[in-house]
Design a protein around this motif. Structure first.
Motif, PDB file in Angstrom:
ATOM      1  N   GLY A 121     -55.453 -18.195-100.972  1.00 39.16           N
ATOM      2  CA  GLY A 121     -54.000 -18.216-101.082  1.00 39.16           C
ATOM      3  C   GLY A 121     -53.245 -17.352-100.091  1.00 39.16           C
ATOM      4  N   VAL A 122     -53.942 -16.545 -99.304  1.00 41.55           N
ATOM      5  CA  VAL A 122     -53.261 -15.651 -98.354  1.00 41.55           C
ATOM      6  C   VAL A 122     -53.130 -16.357 -97.009  1.00 41.55           C
ATOM      7  N   PRO A 123     -51.938 -16.391 -96.425  1.00 36.51           N
ATOM      8  CA  PRO A 123     -51.761 -17.031 -95.114  1.00 36.51           C
ATOM      9  C   PRO A 123     -52.688 -16.425 -94.068  1.00 36.51           C
ATOM     10  N   GLY A 124     -53.216 -17.278 -93.188  1.00 34.92           N
ATOM     11  CA  GLY A 124     -54.182 -16.853 -92.194  1.00 34.92           C
ATOM     12  C   GLY A 124     -53.801 -15.626 -91.378  1.00 34.92           C
ATOM     13  N   TYR A 182     -60.415 -24.960-102.330  1.00 34.82           N
ATOM     14  CA  TYR A 182     -59.409 -24.012-101.833  1.00 34.82           C
ATOM     15  C   TYR A 182     -58.631 -24.532-100.628  1.00 34.82           C
ATOM     16  N   GLY A 183     -58.961 -25.736-100.187  1.00 34.10           N
ATOM     17  CA  GLY A 183     -58.217 -26.313 -99.073  1.00 34.10           C
ATOM     18  C   GLY A 183     -58.349 -25.514 -97.791  1.00 34.10           C
ATOM     19  N   VAL A 184     -59.553 -25.023 -97.515  1.00 31.85           N
ATOM     20  CA  VAL A 184     -59.792 -24.241 -96.307  1.00 31.85           C
ATOM     21  C   VAL A 184     -60.848 -24.938 -95.450  1.00 31.85           C
ATOM     22  N   LYS A 192     -60.388 -19.237 -85.073  1.00 33.98           N
ATOM     23  CA  LYS A 192     -59.246 -18.317 -85.050  1.00 33.98           C
ATOM     24  C   LYS A 192     -59.671 -16.858 -85.141  1.00 33.98           C
ATOM     25  N   ARG A 193     -60.923 -16.599 -85.564  1.00 36.42           N
ATOM     26  CA  ARG A 193     -61.413 -15.220 -85.696  1.00 36.42           C
ATOM     27  C   ARG A 193     -62.354 -14.827 -84.564  1.00 36.42           C
ATOM     28  N   ALA A 194     -62.428 -15.645 -83.538  1.00 29.44           N
ATOM     29  CA  ALA A 194     -63.381 -15.399 -82.452  1.00 29.44           C
ATOM     30  C   ALA A 194     -63.151 -14.056 -81.766  1.00 29.44           C
ATOM     31  N   TYR A 195     -61.924 -13.560 -81.803  1.00 27.32           N
ATOM     32  CA  TYR A 195     -61.598 -12.294 -81.125  1.00 27.32           C
ATOM     33  C   TYR A 195     -62.111 -11.070 -81.887  1.00 27.32           C
ATOM     34  N   MET A 196     -62.481 -11.226 -83.134  1.00 31.43           N
ATOM     35  CA  MET A 196     -62.880 -10.084 -83.947  1.00 31.43           C
ATOM     36  C   MET A 196     -64.241  -9.550 -83.503  1.00 31.43           C
ATOM     37  N   ALA A 197     -64.475  -8.278 -83.788  1.00 28.21           N
ATOM     38  CA  ALA A 197     -65.734  -7.635 -83.416  1.00 28.21           C
ATOM     39  C   ALA A 197     -66.327  -6.915 -84.614  1.00 28.21           C
ATOM     40  N   GLY A 198     -67.655  -6.860 -84.648  1.00 29.19           N
ATOM     41  CA  GLY A 198     -68.358  -6.176 -85.716  1.00 29.19           C
ATOM     42  C   GLY A 198     -68.442  -4.686 -85.474  1.00 29.19           C
ATOM     43  N   PRO A 199     -69.423  -4.009 -86.064  1.00 28.46           N
ATOM     44  CA  PRO A 199     -69.563  -2.563 -85.896  1.00 28.46           C
ATOM     45  C   PRO A 199     -69.603  -2.174 -84.423  1.00 28.46           C
TER      46      PRO A 199
END
Length: 234
Positions: A121-124, A182-184, A192-199
Motif C-alpha cells: 500500500g505504500v507508493p513506490g 497486492y497488485g505489485v 526501479k531499485r537498481a541504484y540501491m547498494a547493499g552493505p
C-alpha cells in the motif's frame, strides 16, 4: 499460494470477555505496540530446508537508527497468527557480533533489490526511501509456528529462518500469488531499485548460514542422573 492451515482450536471468545477487553483497552498503555510504524511483506525459508518457504508479514518499530524489531504474522488479517519475530541491525552492529553468531543472521540486499520485499500500500517513491537503508542491513529471524505444515498451534522448537539471496530460490507460485493479491510486480520494482547498494563492505561470508544453511536442534547437555533430580520433576 498463500499460507493456509487449520483454525486454532478452542472455544469462541464469549461476548462478556469481548466487553472486558474493550474496557481494559481504554485504560491500559500499549506503547510498545503503538510504536509499530511499518508493514513489510517478504518471504522466509527454514535454515535447513529452502523448499519450506512462507509469506511473512513484518510489523516493525525502530529501537534507534541502527536497530528495528518486528513481529511477524502469516498475513495482515485481524486474526493473523503471530508466527515469529525478526531483529534488523545495521552493518556496523553486525560486524561487532561474534563470528559464531554471524551465521544466524541474513542479509537483505537481494530481498530489497529483487523487489520481493515491499511495503503493501505504500507508493513506490516513498517506499524506496526506506528500503534504500534496509538494503544494507542484516536480520535475525526466529519462527515459532510452522504454519506451512498445517499446525493449528505453535509446535516444536523455535526455528532460525533465512532469506532469499539470489534468483531462482523463490517458489514461483508464491511469487505469483503475492503479486496478484497486492497488485505489485517484483520485476518492475527490481528495475526501479537498481541504484540501491547493499552493505558497504559487501555481504559478510559468515552471514546467511555461511551459504550452507543449518538445522536448529535441541540437545541435552550436562544433564543430571534421574536419581539426582527432585521427585517433583520426575
Amino acid at each position: 499460494m498463500a499460507t493456509t492451515h487449520a483454525q486454532v482450536p478452542g472455544e469462541p471468545t464469549p461476548t462478556s470477555m469481548a466487553f472486558l477487553e474493550t474496557g481494559t483497552a481504554a485504560v491500559q498503555n500499549f506503547s510498545p505496540i503503538k510504536s509499530i510504524h511499518q508493514h513489510l511483506c517478504a518471504f522466509h525459508f527454514y535454515s535447513n530446508d529452502m523448499t519450506r518457504q512462507v509469506e511473512a508479514h513484518h510489523f516493525c518499530a525502530h529501537q534507534n537508527e541502527e536497530m528495528r524489531q518486528c513481529l511477524i504474522y502469516d498475513s495482515e488479517a485481524a486474526d493473523a497468527k503471530l508466527i515469529g519475530l525478526e531483529y534488523l541491525i545495521s552493518e556496523a552492529l553486525f560486524l561487532k557480533l561474534p563470528d559464531s553468531e554471524k551465521p544466524l543472521w541474513h542479509s537483505h540486499e537481494y530481498e530489497v533489490k529483487s523487489g520481493v520485499l515491499f511495503m503493501p500500500g505504500v507508493p513506490g517513491p516513498i517506499e524506496r526511501q526506506d528500503l534504500d537503508k534496509l538494503c544494507k542491513t542484516y536480520g535475525k529471524t526466529i519462527h515459532f509456528w510452522q504454519v506451512d505444515r498445517g499446525h493449528d498451534l505453535p509446535l516444536g522448537i523455535p526455528q532460525i529462518m533465512l532469506a532469499l539471496t539470489r534468483d531462482g530460490q523463490l517458489r514461483p507460485e508464491l511469487a505469483r500469488d503475492v503479486e496478484r493479491r497486492y497488485g505489485v510486480s517484483f520485476e518492475e520494482e527490481r528495475e526501479k531499485r537498481a541504484y540501491m547498494a547493499g552493505p558497504n563492505l559487501g555481504i559478510h561470508p559468515l552471514a546467511n548460514g555461511e551459504g550452507k544453511g543449518f538445522k536448529t536442534e535441541l540437545k541435552e547437555a550436562g544433564c543430571m542422573p534421574v536419581d539426582s533430580v527432585p521427585r517433583v520433576f520426575v
